[in-house]
Design a protein around this motif. Structure first.
Motif, PDB file in Angstrom:
ATOM      1  N   GLU A 194     -31.992  -3.919  67.017  1.00 11.00           N
ATOM      2  CA  GLU A 194     -31.653  -5.323  67.255  1.00 11.00           C
ATOM      3  C   GLU A 194     -32.818  -6.117  67.850  1.00 11.00           C
ATOM      4  O   GLU A 194     -32.824  -7.356  67.802  1.00 11.00           O
ATOM      5  CB  GLU A 194     -30.436  -5.445  68.170  1.00 11.00           C
ATOM      6  CG  GLU A 194     -30.559  -4.751  69.516  1.00 11.00           C
ATOM      7  CD  GLU A 194     -30.097  -3.297  69.483  1.00 11.00           C
ATOM      8  OE1 GLU A 194     -29.835  -2.743  70.576  1.00 11.00           O
ATOM      9  OE2 GLU A 194     -29.996  -2.728  68.380  1.00 11.00           O
ATOM     10  N   HIS A 210     -35.093  -9.199  66.278  1.00  9.00           N
ATOM     11  CA  HIS A 210     -34.839 -10.636  66.375  1.00  9.00           C
ATOM     12  C   HIS A 210     -35.442 -11.253  67.640  1.00  9.00           C
ATOM     13  O   HIS A 210     -35.363 -12.476  67.824  1.00  9.00           O
ATOM     14  CB  HIS A 210     -33.342 -10.904  66.334  1.00  9.00           C
ATOM     15  CG  HIS A 210     -32.681 -10.404  65.089  1.00  9.00           C
ATOM     16  ND1 HIS A 210     -32.919 -10.949  63.848  1.00  9.00           N
ATOM     17  CD2 HIS A 210     -31.806  -9.388  64.884  1.00  9.00           C
ATOM     18  CE1 HIS A 210     -32.216 -10.300  62.934  1.00  9.00           C
ATOM     19  NE2 HIS A 210     -31.532  -9.353  63.537  1.00  9.00           N
ATOM     20  N   VAL A 234     -39.311 -13.992  67.928  1.00  9.14           N
ATOM     21  CA  VAL A 234     -39.668 -14.570  66.628  1.00  9.14           C
ATOM     22  C   VAL A 234     -40.357 -15.921  66.839  1.00  9.14           C
ATOM     23  O   VAL A 234     -41.420 -16.190  66.289  1.00  9.14           O
ATOM     24  CB  VAL A 234     -38.429 -14.722  65.734  1.00  9.14           C
ATOM     25  CG1 VAL A 234     -38.810 -15.414  64.418  1.00  9.14           C
ATOM     26  CG2 VAL A 234     -37.814 -13.361  65.450  1.00  9.14           C
ATOM     27  N   TRP A 284     -44.408 -12.700  67.481  1.00 16.11           N
ATOM     28  CA  TRP A 284     -43.555 -11.525  67.237  1.00 16.11           C
ATOM     29  C   TRP A 284     -44.365 -10.240  67.317  1.00 16.11           C
ATOM     30  O   TRP A 284     -43.958  -9.270  67.934  1.00 16.11           O
ATOM     31  CB  TRP A 284     -42.896 -11.645  65.857  1.00 16.11           C
ATOM     32  CG  TRP A 284     -41.880 -10.579  65.597  1.00 16.11           C
ATOM     33  CD1 TRP A 284     -40.544 -10.631  65.909  1.00 16.11           C
ATOM     34  CD2 TRP A 284     -42.098  -9.303  64.977  1.00 16.11           C
ATOM     35  NE1 TRP A 284     -39.925  -9.467  65.520  1.00 16.11           N
ATOM     36  CE2 TRP A 284     -40.853  -8.636  64.949  1.00 16.11           C
ATOM     37  CE3 TRP A 284     -43.213  -8.660  64.463  1.00 16.11           C
ATOM     38  CZ2 TRP A 284     -40.702  -7.366  64.421  1.00 16.11           C
ATOM     39  CZ3 TRP A 284     -43.080  -7.388  63.933  1.00 16.11           C
ATOM     40  CH2 TRP A 284     -41.827  -6.748  63.912  1.00 16.11           C
TER      41      TRP A 284
END
Length: 657
Positions: free
Chosen positions: A327, A330, A333, A458
């Motif tokens: 997870e 995400h 970003v 990221w």
């Protein structure tokens, strides 16, 4: 460096403590280098490994002259030994190789063998070979701008990556601007399987740059520790003293294959493979230590045993370290934007004289430059006497803020974008605005650096945010033809890590520009050039107006049809909606997106829930334009609200009738 005079290192003159320290670093780097492929064989990680063996001399020298938190280092994917010599531990190298969350380069988010430690100024670079050369030049500009004369930027790469055009742009820029950057070419004779003679006519690629003014070129034996150390120290000292760039060409050998996916025996014969092993820098250094009685066999064995224990312990810690969670993909970003909360929704009608869209952009940029002295702008043709770009959006800025903060760039879009990436690394408070190209149509040459910049935040796990606003004059209606009237937002919005905004009126242009400049992260600001001086886009604008990202604006209320639009076509839609209303055909609601990425799905869905019909109107290609993404979103999330198919390609009036 401790002295302005480089030490003349040699097997006889260098003190024993230093010689043994170097041997420890060399043996540690080689041990990790040779161990790396085993992780892949055991399916543990290290999916990519480019061996450093044969580059040991120059890589030791690069790492040793680098001073953490003072200089800036841009290593490339073969620089394992460089990073070890710079101080990175065996644990940090292994965490990166097997992509653990503890990886200091970016939490295992990047391909293995891309070593970095941003907290020390060892910068995280991508797999695009040589593209960090531009970032190095940008950071060199920052050192010069802030008068940090006791520091340099070191950029390292292989000789074949010099074939890339952006490398020439970077070195040309460093030469022209006289920047303290040391560019190191580690020449092992091959670009994967392509021999050097297929890359360049010169046997030494550094000779391609001999005509560059202000650039000093040094050559060294990258296999030899002492020649490499002396050359790198000379390069760094000269670059700092003269505040000019240096190019170091280091002759190396590649002992192994290009990487673990390459079979070099297919293109290198046995004689060559035997030759490169004979010139192993580590073996040569060890022999010298013994031959000149600078170390005993027992002392070297003790170091080797310590290294073996060090790597074994690091291996155990690496295997025990947690993997990044699925997870977490995400996370990081896009940075959190400036909140833009000063003007709540609905407060849009202001008293005061109307200003044109071009004036709103110009005054907002000037206001933000006054507010933050660490704000800069450059681009093609933006600061020439009384002219401020071909559309005069930046008119008067150089006169007010000076040539250090407002200046022209070469006609090299990759250079404009790449040096923005590099310069923005210097300090978090810095804000950079670039005119990415004179017309959006010409931004394509900058796409290499644009794509790179979109995933910096990221890839570094939030350690670096390129705080850049890219201005692009976009759209048609000026009779410009090909390369002066295209829309490229559909391509730009496909990349995570960037925001894309496209205003239609002066107030939104001002508010979004202010939010863009104040926010962390990368924003593309599409400017509808046909509306720069158009009276229909003029509005009154408060001095401190703010507009949030991801929030559409309902320009006209209606109940029979929702039109979703942005940019130039917003005005066409408003005009058509008024015509339909006057003729008693329909009351149309016009939703001006303003922000394409992020997209205000909530406002769009609420509107079509009210009207039950949707039409998308925008400039762009019929096939694969941005409107197709909006239509897909409506079909996915709002299909149940529709009483008719989504329209996106027909004339507004006739399609409704």
């Amino acid at each position: 460096m401790k002295s302005n005079v480089p030490v003349n290192h040699s097997i006889k003159k260098t003190d024993k403590e230093t010689l043994l320290k170097w041997y420890h670093l060399l043996f540690l780097g080689r041990t990790l280098d040779e161990r790396a492929p085993n992780y892949l064989k055991q399916a543990i990680g290290w999916s990519y490994h480019a061996p450093a063996a044969g580059h040991d001399g120059i890589q030791l020298a690069i790492g040793q002259v680098f001073r953490k938190n003072k200089d800036h280092l841009f290593p490339y994917y073969r620089d394992l030994q460089t990073c070890v010599a710079a101080g990175m531990t065996a644990e940090e190298i292994i965490y990166n190789g097997i992509s653990r969350d503890a990886d200091v380069a970016g939490g295992g988010r990047h391909m293995s063998n891309h070593f970095a430690k941003p907290s020390w100024n060892i910068h995280n670079v991508s797999s695009c070979t040589g593209n960090h050369t531009l970032h190095a030049s940008g950071l060199g500009r920052a050192l010069k701008t802030y008068k940090e004369t006791d520091a340099v930027v070191i950029s390292s790469q292989g000789e074949s990556s010099v074939s890339e055009g952006y490398v020439y742009e970077a070195i040309n820029g460093a030469s022209n601007e006289e920047l303290p950057v040391v560019f190191v070419f580690q020449d092992n004779g091959y670009g994967i399987s392509v021999p050097k003679e297929d890359q360049t006519a010169n046997r030494k690629v550094a000779k391609n740059f001999e005509g560059f003014k202000n650039l000093r070129i040094l050559y060294c034996n990258g296999k030899d520790v002492f020649d490499s150390m002396n050359t790198m120290e000379e390069a760094v000292e000269w670059s700092m003293k003269e505040q000019k760039p240096v190019l170091v060409h280091a002759n190396c050998v590649r002992i192994g294959s290009h990487s673990n996916s390459d079979r070099h025996e297919l293109y290198r014969d046995k004689n060559e493979l035997s030759y490169v092993k004979e010139y192993d820098p580590l073996d040569k250094y060890r022999r010298l230590l013994l031959r000149y009685n600078r170390a005993t066999e027992e002392e070297l064995k003790e170091i080797e045993e310590k290294v073996a224990a060090e790597v074994k312990a690091a291996h155990k810690k690496g295997l025990a370290a947690p993997q990044p969670t699925p997870e977490s993909i995400h996370d990081f970003v896009t940075p959190e934007p400036y909140p833009a909360s000063k003007y709540p929704e609905g407060l849009h009608n202001f008293d005061g004289p109307k200003v044109k869209l071009i004036e709103a952009l110009n005054e907002t940029m000037k206001a933000e430059f006054r507010k933050n002295p660490d704000t800069y702008i450059w681009g093609q043709d933006i600061a020439n006497k009384d002219k401020g770009g071909i559309f005069n959006v930046s008119k008067g800025m150089q006169q007010e803020f000076g040539k250090t903060r407002v200046f022209n760039a070469p006609i090299a879009e990759d250079f404009i974008m790449g040096t923005a990436n590099g310069m923005s690394r210097y300090k978090k408070d810095m804000r950079i605005v670039v005119e990415g190209a004179e017309f959006a149509d010409y931004f394509w040459p900058a796409m290499e650096q644009f794509v790179e910049t979109t995933h910096e935040y990221w890839r570094t796990k939030g350690q670096f945010s390129p705080n850049i606003t890219v201005r692009l004059a976009s759209g048609g209606y000026i009779g410009g033809g090909l390369y002066h009237s295209q829309n490229i937002e559909a391509a730009l919005t496909t990349f995570p890590g960037v925001r894309v905004v496209y205003p239609s009126f002066a107030d939104d242009a001002a508010g979004l520009m202010r939010t863009s400049i104040r926010s962390e992260g990368l924003t593309v600001f599409m400017e509808p050039k046909a509306l720069y001086n158009s009276p229909k886009a003029a509005t009154s604008v408060p001095d401190d107006f703010e507009v949030p990202f991801g929030k559409a604006r309902i320009r006209r209320e209606g109940k029979d049809l929702t039109i979703i639009t942005y940019g130039n076509t917003t005005h066409h839609c408003l005009e058509a909606a008024e015509k339909l209303s006057k003729e008693g055909i329909a009351e149309v609601e016009v939703v001006d997106l303003r922000s394409l990425l992020p997209l205000d799905e909530e406002t769009i869905l609420a509107s079509i829930k009210k009207t039950s019909r949707a039409m998308i109107v925008h400039e762009d290609k019929v096939f694969a334009g941005f409107g197709g993404e909006v239509a897909a979103m409506i079909s996915n999330l709002g299909f149940e609200y529709l009483d008719a198919p989504i329209k996106s390609r027909f004339n507004l009036y006739t399609s409704w009738v």
